[in-house]
Design a protein around this motif. Structure first.
Motif, PDB file in Angstrom:
ATOM      1  N   ILE A 145      -6.672  -3.932  -4.316  1.00 44.73           N
ATOM      2  CA  ILE A 145      -5.681  -3.512  -5.316  1.00 44.73           C
ATOM      3  C   ILE A 145      -6.026  -2.138  -5.879  1.00 44.73           C
ATOM      4  N   LEU A 146      -7.310  -1.922  -6.175  1.00 43.09           N
ATOM      5  CA  LEU A 146      -7.746  -0.636  -6.722  1.00 43.09           C
ATOM      6  C   LEU A 146      -7.471   0.501  -5.742  1.00 43.09           C
ATOM      7  N   VAL A 147      -7.725   0.246  -4.457  1.00 47.71           N
ATOM      8  CA  VAL A 147      -7.443   1.267  -3.443  1.00 47.71           C
ATOM      9  C   VAL A 147      -5.941   1.551  -3.389  1.00 47.71           C
ATOM     10  N   LEU A 148      -5.143   0.494  -3.402  1.00 42.79           N
ATOM     11  CA  LEU A 148      -3.690   0.655  -3.341  1.00 42.79           C
ATOM     12  C   LEU A 148      -3.177   1.465  -4.533  1.00 42.79           C
ATOM     13  N   VAL A 149      -3.637   1.134  -5.728  1.00 45.92           N
ATOM     14  CA  VAL A 149      -3.216   1.862  -6.929  1.00 45.92           C
ATOM     15  C   VAL A 149      -3.653   3.327  -6.848  1.00 45.92           C
ATOM     16  N   ALA A 150      -4.865   3.546  -6.390  1.00 49.87           N
ATOM     17  CA  ALA A 150      -5.396   4.914  -6.321  1.00 49.87           C
ATOM     18  C   ALA A 150      -4.577   5.790  -5.377  1.00 49.87           C
ATOM     19  N   VAL A 151      -4.237   5.268  -4.191  1.00 46.49           N
ATOM     20  CA  VAL A 151      -3.508   6.106  -3.231  1.00 46.49           C
ATOM     21  C   VAL A 151      -2.077   6.361  -3.693  1.00 46.49           C
ATOM     22  N   TYR A 152      -1.494   5.418  -4.422  1.00 48.20           N
ATOM     23  CA  TYR A 152      -0.152   5.640  -4.948  1.00 48.20           C
ATOM     24  C   TYR A 152      -0.167   6.661  -6.083  1.00 48.20           C
ATOM     25  N   ARG A 153      -1.133   6.545  -6.964  1.00 44.25           N
ATOM     26  CA  ARG A 153      -1.207   7.491  -8.085  1.00 44.25           C
ATOM     27  C   ARG A 153      -1.573   8.892  -7.607  1.00 44.25           C
ATOM     28  N   ALA A 154      -2.305   8.962  -6.503  1.00 46.73           N
ATOM     29  CA  ALA A 154      -2.655  10.269  -5.950  1.00 46.73           C
ATOM     30  C   ALA A 154      -1.526  10.832  -5.091  1.00 46.73           C
ATOM     31  N   GLY A 155      -0.475  10.025  -4.850  1.00 49.45           N
ATOM     32  CA  GLY A 155       0.669  10.492  -4.069  1.00 49.45           C
ATOM     33  C   GLY A 155       0.344  10.749  -2.617  1.00 49.45           C
ATOM     34  N   ARG A 156      -0.498   9.882  -2.035  1.00 51.14           N
ATOM     35  CA  ARG A 156      -0.901  10.086  -0.644  1.00 51.14           C
ATOM     36  C   ARG A 156       0.230   9.779   0.326  1.00 51.14           C
ATOM     37  N   ARG A 157       0.052  10.200   1.587  1.00 56.45           N
ATOM     38  CA  ARG A 157       1.112  10.076   2.583  1.00 56.45           C
ATOM     39  C   ARG A 157       1.331   8.623   3.015  1.00 56.45           C
ATOM     40  N   ARG A 158       2.409   8.424   3.790  1.00 50.17           N
ATOM     41  CA  ARG A 158       2.889   7.088   4.102  1.00 50.17           C
ATOM     42  C   ARG A 158       1.895   6.244   4.893  1.00 50.17           C
ATOM     43  N   ASP A 159       1.215   6.810   5.904  1.00 48.11           N
ATOM     44  CA  ASP A 159       0.327   5.998   6.738  1.00 48.11           C
ATOM     45  C   ASP A 159      -0.877   5.495   5.943  1.00 48.11           C
ATOM     46  N   ILE A 160      -1.334   6.272   4.967  1.00 47.52           N
ATOM     47  CA  ILE A 160      -2.439   5.835   4.117  1.00 47.52           C
ATOM     48  C   ILE A 160      -1.989   4.677   3.229  1.00 47.52           C
ATOM     49  N   LYS A 161      -0.799   4.791   2.666  1.00 44.59           N
ATOM     50  CA  LYS A 161      -0.263   3.702   1.851  1.00 44.59           C
ATOM     51  C   LYS A 161      -0.081   2.430   2.691  1.00 44.59           C
ATOM     52  N   ALA A 162       0.349   2.611   3.944  1.00 46.16           N
ATOM     53  CA  ALA A 162       0.540   1.460   4.822  1.00 46.16           C
ATOM     54  C   ALA A 162      -0.784   0.735   5.078  1.00 46.16           C
ATOM     55  N   LEU A 163      -1.851   1.503   5.329  1.00 47.18           N
ATOM     56  CA  LEU A 163      -3.166   0.898   5.540  1.00 47.18           C
ATOM     57  C   LEU A 163      -3.635   0.155   4.291  1.00 47.18           C
ATOM     58  N   ALA A 164      -3.348   0.727   3.123  1.00 44.58           N
ATOM     59  CA  ALA A 164      -3.741   0.077   1.866  1.00 44.58           C
ATOM     60  C   ALA A 164      -2.975  -1.233   1.673  1.00 44.58           C
ATOM     61  N   TRP A 165      -1.691  -1.236   2.002  1.00 49.17           N
ATOM     62  CA  TRP A 165      -0.895  -2.467   1.902  1.00 49.17           C
ATOM     63  C   TRP A 165      -1.370  -3.528   2.892  1.00 49.17           C
ATOM     64  N   ILE A 166      -1.709  -3.104   4.107  1.00 50.05           N
ATOM     65  CA  ILE A 166      -2.224  -4.048   5.111  1.00 50.05           C
ATOM     66  C   ILE A 166      -3.517  -4.686   4.616  1.00 50.05           C
ATOM     67  N   SER A 167      -4.361  -3.879   3.990  1.00 47.20           N
ATOM     68  CA  SER A 167      -5.625  -4.408   3.471  1.00 47.20           C
ATOM     69  C   SER A 167      -5.380  -5.484   2.423  1.00 47.20           C
ATOM     70  N   LEU A 168      -4.471  -5.219   1.496  1.00 50.64           N
ATOM     71  CA  LEU A 168      -4.188  -6.198   0.446  1.00 50.64           C
ATOM     72  C   LEU A 168      -3.499  -7.434   1.010  1.00 50.64           C
ATOM     73  N   GLY A 169      -2.526  -7.221   1.879  1.00 48.17           N
ATOM     74  CA  GLY A 169      -1.848  -8.363   2.499  1.00 48.17           C
ATOM     75  C   GLY A 169      -2.797  -9.200   3.329  1.00 48.17           C
TER      76      GLY A 169
END
Length: 320
Positions: free
Chosen positions: A100-124
């Protein structure tokens, strides 16, 4: 007399954390990603401790520990088994928080789509693993249910390792090939061989003596010759080692970047360590103490395989 934030260290630290979370730095993002990677690998080791201590049914239902109780119950099972199994379940929440912390961090940092996708896969994946772990308990630790629970953990280690690498790349740059396509093809071949190693490894474990619970015995175990399965597992491991060696040699001969070459040789060394642990297990009849070490090395090898794979194409800073 007035006071400043500096006069109250706790207040100052709290403000600093709040500011850091408003726009997480690259260092913070990668630190959280490394924590997630360590958690994903670490929970496989604690899971192996559950297996070798026979604590898999220390909590005999799910999501509760015992019927009518979320926590261990005195006398329901040996307290050691309850503590180990319940502790392993609690670690799922630690991994979940890291994801969750990684997911929040990449969203708040405005990172690109593939990074957000990896973060979502990790949480899921954490949620999926919790469900699969519960199913394996409800099925009394049948070998295939335990295998289905273990293998996604290796996928999540791979994803966390890829996320750690991708976070270091600038979002605005285009992917650049860093070593020849034929070397990358061999990394794919090595990855396929690694999958075979992991699958056959779960089969060896599924036919072996460590069911995960002392009361289960050989009921629900894979009814195949463990020695034959061990040989098949070894063949897959040698194919994985050879393909990784070929990759390392190709990277060396073609003058690939130093970080890619270094990662390839580290990976070769890790595979050799894993091979030595496997041979020791085979020669000594799979003693309990070797299993956590073997599982820990599996996560390490998977992570470095992902590191090597990710070196093939990277987004590099634009030189002015």
């Amino acid at each position: 007399m007035s006071t400043t934030t500096a006069d109250h260290p706790a207040t100052g630290r709290g403000a600093a954390w709040k500011e850091a979370w408003r726009d997480p730095s690259l260092h913070m993002q990668r630190t959280l990603a490394m924590v997630l990677l360590l958690c994903q690998g670490g929970i496989t080791v604690t899971g192996s401790l559950v297996r070798v201590t026979g604590s898999g049914l220390g909590c005999n239902t799910w999501p509760l520990c015992h019927e009518g109780s979320l926590v261990p119950v005195e006398g329901a099972a040996p307290w050691v088994h309850q503590t180990i199994e319940f502790g392993n379940r609690l670690l799922t929440f630690v991994v979940g928080v890291a994801a969750i912390l990684v997911l929040v961090a990449v969203y708040r940092a405005g990172r690109r789509r593939d990074i957000k996708a990896l973060a979502w896969i990790s949480l899921g994946g954490v949620v999926l693993q919790a469900v699969l772990g519960g199913i394996s308990v409800l099925l009394d630790l049948r070998w295939w249910s335990v295998a289905v629970h273990f293998l996604p953990s290796m996928v999540l280690v791979w994803v966390a390792a890829m996320l750690y690498m991708r976070l270091a790349e600038p979002d605005g740059a285009a992917p650049t090939r860093r070593y020849p396509a034929r070397a990358q093809h061999w990394t794919v071949i090595a990855a396929v061989a690694l999958c075979c190693v992991l699958v056959t490894g779960t089969m060896v474990t599924g036919s072996g003596p460590h069911s995960g619970d002392s009361g289960v015995g050989m009921d629900g175990r894979l009814n195949l010759d463990t020695k034959v399965l061990a040989y098949v597992h070894a063949v897959c491991m040698y194919l994985y080692l050879i393909s990784t060696l070929i990759t390392a040699v190709l990277l060396h001969r073609t003058g690939a970047p130093e970080d890619a070459r270094r990662t390839s040789w580290i990976l070769v060394g890790l595979i050799l360590v894993q091979w030595a642990i496997g041979v020791t297990q085979f020669r000594l009849g799979v003693p309990r103490w070797t299993i956590p070490a073997h599982i820990a090395m599996s996560s390490t090898v998977v992570a470095f395989s992902a590191f090597l794979f990710s070196h093939a194409k990277r987004r590099l800073p634009t030189l002015v």
